[in-house]
Design a protein around this motif. Structure first.
Motif, PDB file in Angstrom:
ATOM      1  N   LYS A   8       0.781  -0.743   0.323  1.00  0.00           N
ATOM      2  CA  LYS A   8      -0.215   0.205   0.011  1.00  0.00           C
ATOM      3  C   LYS A   8       0.499   1.012   0.063  1.00  0.00           C
ATOM      4  N   LEU A   9       1.821   0.985   0.621  1.00  0.00           N
ATOM      5  CA  LEU A   9       2.996   2.416   0.943  1.00  0.00           C
ATOM      6  C   LEU A   9       3.724   2.199  -0.699  1.00  0.00           C
ATOM      7  N   LYS A  10       3.467   1.312  -1.152  1.00  0.00           N
ATOM      8  CA  LYS A  10       4.182   1.223  -2.932  1.00  0.00           C
ATOM      9  C   LYS A  10       4.105   2.069  -3.248  1.00  0.00           C
ATOM     10  N   SER A  11       2.043   1.459  -3.435  1.00  0.00           N
ATOM     11  CA  SER A  11       0.573   2.133  -4.515  1.00  0.00           C
ATOM     12  C   SER A  11       1.037   3.951  -4.393  1.00  0.00           C
ATOM     13  N   LEU A  12       1.061   4.318  -2.830  1.00  0.00           N
ATOM     14  CA  LEU A  12       0.974   5.406  -2.454  1.00  0.00           C
ATOM     15  C   LEU A  12       2.142   6.599  -3.031  1.00  0.00           C
ATOM     16  N   ARG A  13       2.910   5.131  -3.478  1.00  0.00           N
ATOM     17  CA  ARG A  13       4.766   6.034  -4.023  1.00  0.00           C
ATOM     18  C   ARG A  13       5.674   6.747  -2.600  1.00  0.00           C
ATOM     19  N   LEU A  14       5.436   6.198  -1.460  1.00  0.00           N
ATOM     20  CA  LEU A  14       5.736   6.838  -0.273  1.00  0.00           C
ATOM     21  C   LEU A  14       7.287   5.781   0.198  1.00  0.00           C
ATOM     22  N   PHE A  15       8.053   5.892  -0.459  1.00  0.00           N
ATOM     23  CA  PHE A  15       9.031   4.804  -1.148  1.00  0.00           C
ATOM     24  C   PHE A  15      10.096   4.887   0.570  1.00  0.00           C
ATOM     25  N   GLY A  16      10.710   6.627   1.103  1.00  0.00           N
ATOM     26  CA  GLY A  16      11.107   6.504   1.965  1.00  0.00           C
ATOM     27  C   GLY A  16      10.399   5.669   3.107  1.00  0.00           C
ATOM     28  N   MET A  17       8.844   5.447   3.433  1.00  0.00           N
ATOM     29  CA  MET A  17       8.497   5.229   4.174  1.00  0.00           C
ATOM     30  C   MET A  17       8.804   3.616   4.313  1.00  0.00           C
ATOM     31  N   VAL A  18       8.448   3.028   2.948  1.00  0.00           N
ATOM     32  CA  VAL A  18       8.829   1.852   2.443  1.00  0.00           C
ATOM     33  C   VAL A  18      10.260   1.365   3.670  1.00  0.00           C
ATOM     34  N   ARG A  19      11.091   2.198   2.630  1.00  0.00           N
ATOM     35  CA  ARG A  19      12.649   2.135   3.182  1.00  0.00           C
ATOM     36  C   ARG A  19      12.795   1.672   4.591  1.00  0.00           C
ATOM     37  N   ARG A  30      12.515  -2.980  18.424  1.00  0.00           N
ATOM     38  CA  ARG A  30      11.698  -2.138  17.610  1.00  0.00           C
ATOM     39  C   ARG A  30      10.408  -2.117  18.993  1.00  0.00           C
ATOM     40  N   GLY A  31      10.230  -3.122  19.644  1.00  0.00           N
ATOM     41  CA  GLY A  31       9.539  -3.210  21.179  1.00  0.00           C
ATOM     42  C   GLY A  31      10.146  -1.816  21.766  1.00  0.00           C
ATOM     43  N   ARG A  32      10.369  -1.476  21.722  1.00  0.00           N
ATOM     44  CA  ARG A  32      11.231  -0.331  23.139  1.00  0.00           C
ATOM     45  C   ARG A  32      10.693   1.057  22.513  1.00  0.00           C
ATOM     46  N   LEU A  33      10.179   0.745  21.215  1.00  0.00           N
ATOM     47  CA  LEU A  33       9.698   2.132  20.776  1.00  0.00           C
ATOM     48  C   LEU A  33       8.423   1.894  20.486  1.00  0.00           C
ATOM     49  N   ASP A  34       7.711   3.054  21.295  1.00  0.00           N
ATOM     50  CA  ASP A  34       6.209   3.478  21.000  1.00  0.00           C
ATOM     51  C   ASP A  34       5.329   3.417  19.805  1.00  0.00           C
ATOM     52  N   PHE A  35       4.214   3.324  19.503  1.00  0.00           N
ATOM     53  CA  PHE A  35       3.819   4.168  18.545  1.00  0.00           C
ATOM     54  C   PHE A  35       4.295   5.890  17.453  1.00  0.00           C
ATOM     55  N   ASP A  36       4.176   6.091  18.540  1.00  0.00           N
ATOM     56  CA  ASP A  36       4.164   7.911  17.979  1.00  0.00           C
ATOM     57  C   ASP A  36       6.028   7.430  17.734  1.00  0.00           C
ATOM     58  N   ASP A  37       7.154   7.467  18.014  1.00  0.00           N
ATOM     59  CA  ASP A  37       8.436   7.168  17.731  1.00  0.00           C
ATOM     60  C   ASP A  37       7.817   6.541  16.763  1.00  0.00           C
ATOM     61  N   GLN A  38       7.926   5.305  16.186  1.00  0.00           N
ATOM     62  CA  GLN A  38       7.597   4.933  15.047  1.00  0.00           C
ATOM     63  C   GLN A  38       7.540   5.710  13.948  1.00  0.00           C
ATOM     64  N   LEU A  39       6.310   6.164  14.038  1.00  0.00           N
ATOM     65  CA  LEU A  39       5.555   6.779  13.224  1.00  0.00           C
ATOM     66  C   LEU A  39       6.528   8.252  12.731  1.00  0.00           C
ATOM     67  N   ALA A  40       6.858   9.006  13.706  1.00  0.00           N
ATOM     68  CA  ALA A  40       7.814   9.567  13.524  1.00  0.00           C
ATOM     69  C   ALA A  40       9.410   8.958  12.734  1.00  0.00           C
ATOM     70  N   LEU A  41       9.849   8.045  12.905  1.00  0.00           N
ATOM     71  CA  LEU A  41      10.394   8.125  12.048  1.00  0.00           C
ATOM     72  C   LEU A  41      10.286   7.375  10.761  1.00  0.00           C
ATOM     73  N   LEU A  42       9.104   6.886  10.939  1.00  0.00           N
ATOM     74  CA  LEU A  42       8.757   7.012   8.559  1.00  0.00           C
ATOM     75  C   LEU A  42       8.164   8.164   7.777  1.00  0.00           C
ATOM     76  N   ILE A  43       7.653   9.303   9.109  1.00  0.00           N
ATOM     77  CA  ILE A  43       8.093  10.351   8.575  1.00  0.00           C
ATOM     78  C   ILE A  43       9.300  11.498   7.745  1.00  0.00           C
ATOM     79  N   GLU A  44       9.816  10.979   9.205  1.00  0.00           N
ATOM     80  CA  GLU A  44      11.174  11.974   8.783  1.00  0.00           C
ATOM     81  C   GLU A  44      11.495  11.093   7.568  1.00  0.00           C
ATOM     82  N   ARG A  45      11.809   9.696   7.610  1.00  0.00           N
ATOM     83  CA  ARG A  45      13.116   9.437   6.256  1.00  0.00           C
ATOM     84  C   ARG A  45      11.701   9.546   4.802  1.00  0.00           C
ATOM     85  N   GLU A  46      10.760   9.496   5.082  1.00  0.00           N
ATOM     86  CA  GLU A  46       9.450  10.303   3.872  1.00  0.00           C
ATOM     87  C   GLU A  46       9.831  11.603   3.620  1.00  0.00           C
ATOM     88  N   THR A  47      10.147  13.038   4.152  1.00  0.00           N
ATOM     89  CA  THR A  47      10.709  13.666   4.291  1.00  0.00           C
ATOM     90  C   THR A  47      11.621  14.092   3.379  1.00  0.00           C
TER      91      THR A  47
END
Length: 264
Positions: A8-19, A30-47
């Protein structure tokens, strides 16, 4: 679910989030990171991914003749280089102010190299850039005028933040070329920046333009809002003992007349 999310991320062309998601999946802690931290990492990589892609596209469209950058500029060479001013030029503030830059000097002294380095930096800073030789640009416009594409070409040129015109005034202009050049310069007056690179001295530009009315109008819109860099020394194309990066120039503040005022 993980595979479905990646698709789904690839179909949206969010390739930074994919990686980033693939890297997160491989982390043991990974379990030590809460949801907000993981989401922030995905957004930062996509940006970051989108920013890098945008820079690559701007550099591709710029068509810079040389792969030059500020990091390779030798600021230690004793050739009259004002280090403070050259660093200020590479901040690109003068582009925000719609100022111009005139690079003059003998052949082989590094005019094109510095122009391309400034173009590279401008693209990094988010400005649109286009490099071309003046003769080629005027030929392209003349060809476009044979059809219906001249207007579109002129509009594209007007939208470019930094226009680099190399080999400026290497030959005398014809009447149609004067009119086209006047339109280019007038479209950019107080709206965009120009870098002129030329081995022809400033005092000969009037003659090369030809018509006194056009030459006064064109140069008035450029010279009085321009910084001037006069490169000195031997040609950098000759075999050198040291590095080959253009390493020196005399730099003036914005010119107020056509007289030569070189900083020593």
């Amino acid at each position: 679910m993980h595979h479905a999310n990646l698709e789904k991320l690839k179909s949206l062309r969010l390739f930074g989030m994919v990686r980033a998601l693939q890297e997160l999946t491989g982390l043991d802690d990974r379990g030590r990171l809460d949801f907000d931290d993981q989401l922030a990492l995905l957004i930062e990589r996509e940006t970051a991914d989108r920013a890098n892609t945008a820079v690559e596209m701007r550099l591709k469209r710029a068509r810079l003749r040389q792969a030059a950058c500020f990091e390779n500029l030798d600021l230690k060479a004793s050739r009259g280089l004002d280090k403070g001013l050259i660093r200020d030029l590479f901040t690109c503030r003068w582009i925000c102010q719609h100022r111009h830059l005139m690079l003059t000097g003998a052949t082989g002294t590094g005019k094109t190299w510095i122009a391309c380095a400034l173009g590279n930096q401008a693209a990094r800073e988010g400005f649109s850039v286009l490099y071309t030789r003046l003769s080629r640009l005027l030929d392209d416009i003349a060809t476009a005028r044979l059809g219906t594409g001249a207007g579109a070409l002129m509009r594209r040129l007007a939208r470019v933040d930094l226009l680099i015109l190399d080999d400026w005034m290497m030959s005398e202009l014809t009447a149609p070329q004067r009119r086209d050049l006047m339109e280019i310069v007038d479209d950019r007056h107080d709206r965009g920046s120009i870098i002129l690179a030329s081995q022809i001295p400033l005092t000969s530009w009037h003659r090369a333009i030809g018509d006194s009315t056009y030459s006064e109008a064109i140069l008035d819109r450029i010279v009085h809002a321009a910084y001037r860099v006069e490169l000195q020394g031997d040609s950098l194309r000759k075999p050198a003992r040291g590095g080959t990066a253009p390493s020196g120039s005399g730099i003036d503040q914005p010119a107020s007349n056509l007289e030569k005022t070189t900083v020593k």
